[in-house]
Design an enzyme around this catalytic site. Structure first.
Site, PDB file in Angstrom:
ATOM      1  N   LYS A  98       0.857  -1.183   0.000  1.00 42.50           N
ATOM      2  CA  LYS A  98       0.000   0.000   0.000  1.00 42.50           C
ATOM      3  C   LYS A  98       0.896   1.236   0.000  1.00 42.50           C
ATOM      4  O   LYS A  98       1.775   1.356   0.854  1.00 42.50           O
ATOM      5  CB  LYS A  98      -0.860  -0.064   1.281  1.00 42.50           C
TER       6      LYS A  98
ATOM      7  N   ARG B 239     -17.524   3.854  11.887  1.00 45.65           N
ATOM      8  CA  ARG B 239     -18.089   5.193  11.668  1.00 45.65           C
ATOM      9  C   ARG B 239     -19.498   5.142  11.109  1.00 45.65           C
ATOM     10  O   ARG B 239     -20.361   5.881  11.524  1.00 45.65           O
ATOM     11  CB  ARG B 239     -17.197   5.973  10.694  1.00 45.65           C
TER      12      ARG B 239
HETATM   13  O1  PNS Z   1      -6.389   1.486   8.849  1.00 46.95           O
HETATM   14  P1  PNS Z   1      -6.820   0.247   8.129  1.00 46.95           P
HETATM   15  O2  PNS Z   1      -6.258   0.218   6.716  1.00 46.95           O
HETATM   16  O3  PNS Z   1      -8.322   0.067   8.128  1.00 46.95           O
HETATM   17  O4  PNS Z   1      -6.208  -1.010   8.927  1.00 46.95           O
HETATM   18  C1  PNS Z   1      -6.306  -2.312   8.427  1.00 46.95           C
HETATM   19  C2  PNS Z   1      -5.523  -3.327   9.293  1.00 46.95           C
HETATM   20  C3  PNS Z   1      -4.096  -2.872   9.498  1.00 46.95           C
HETATM   21  C4  PNS Z   1      -6.205  -3.454  10.616  1.00 46.95           C
HETATM   22  C5  PNS Z   1      -5.582  -4.697   8.538  1.00 46.95           C
HETATM   23  O5  PNS Z   1      -5.189  -4.508   7.207  1.00 46.95           O
HETATM   24  C6  PNS Z   1      -4.692  -5.771   9.179  1.00 46.95           C
HETATM   25  O6  PNS Z   1      -4.952  -6.227  10.253  1.00 46.95           O
HETATM   26  N1  PNS Z   1      -3.614  -6.169   8.465  1.00 46.95           N
HETATM   27  C7  PNS Z   1      -2.675  -7.176   8.922  1.00 46.95           C
HETATM   28  C8  PNS Z   1      -2.778  -8.468   8.111  1.00 46.95           C
HETATM   29  C9  PNS Z   1      -3.819  -9.406   8.700  1.00 46.95           C
HETATM   30  O7  PNS Z   1      -3.743  -9.834   9.828  1.00 46.95           O
HETATM   31  N2  PNS Z   1      -4.825  -9.777   7.875  1.00 46.95           N
HETATM   32  C10 PNS Z   1      -5.875 -10.683   8.308  1.00 46.95           C
HETATM   33  C11 PNS Z   1      -7.104  -9.956   8.845  1.00 46.95           C
HETATM   34  S1  PNS Z   1      -8.151  -9.450   7.511  1.00 46.95           S
END
Ligand code: PNS
Length: 180
Positions: A55, A104
């Site tokens: 990203k 939200r």
């Molecule tokens: O601020 P965001 O982009 O909504 O956060 C997203 C986040 C970081 C919480 C999510 O992408 C995440 O937990 N990524 C780590 C990879 C993971 O564990 N994926 C499995 C759960 S879907």
């Protein structure tokens, strides 16, 4: 003392630790609102800042972590750490069992539902807890802040002051444009 009371009495006190994960590019006052609500419920919060090479981020992981640390410099119950890999592994490494997230609007629900259930599939001991931010921030996210700021709009009151300063620096360096 009957047995029940006695066994409750000897259970050691355990700190309630929650993890608040996100990309935080950059942190907004909506995120700050959720952290402050979380600090009323938990003994400690670990903010988990995703390092995500897939990203594109405006701010480096180091900057995203530093901005949050600066905002909460006087809050000893809050730690900020960068992470990659699975969130559930990060949660376990920090001896936590709760993930907190902000919700939200209805539009957040589908993504959050999928993420919470996937995390539960990966580790049934970890629970995700959702909190509504103040209605003042219910339209707010990091992308809209970057877009408005890059087009000359004011984000006063929507992001902490140190974040506004950093956004101004990026704008001066020509690093802040729509889509970034
Ligand atoms: O601020 P965001 O982009 O909504 O956060 C997203 C986040 C970081 C919480 C999510 O992408 C995440 O937990 N990524 C780590 C990879 C993971 O564990 N994926 C499995 C759960 S879907």
């Amino acid at each position: 003392m009957d047995n029940l009371v006695e066994s409750e009495y000897v259970v050691p006190w355990m700190e309630k630790i929650a993890v608040y994960p996100g990309f935080f590019d950059p942190i907004t006052n909506g995120h700050v609102d959720i952290i402050l609500r979380g600090l009323r419920l938990f003994d400690k919060i670990v903010v988990a800042v995703l390092k995500n090479p897939k990203k594109e981020a405006l701010f480096s992981t180091k900057d995203r972590v530093a901005m949050i640390q600066e905002i909460f410099a006087h809050q000893p119950d809050l730690k900020v750490k960068a992470f990659d890999g699975l969130l559930v592994e990060f949660v376990k490494r920090h001896n936590a069992k709760i993930v907190i997230r902000g919700l939200r609007a209805v539009s957040d629900f589908e993504y959050e539902f999928q993420m919470a259930l996937m995390n539960r599939q990966l580790d049934p001991d970890i629970e995700t807890l959702y909190m509504m931010p103040s209605v003042h921030y219910s339209f707010l996210n990091s992308s809209v802040v970057k877009e408005v700021f890059s087009l000359g709009g004011s984000v006063k009151g929507l992001v902490p002051e140190n974040v506004e300063k950093k956004l101004r620096e990026k704008l001066r360096q020509g690093r802040l444009s729509v889509g970034k």
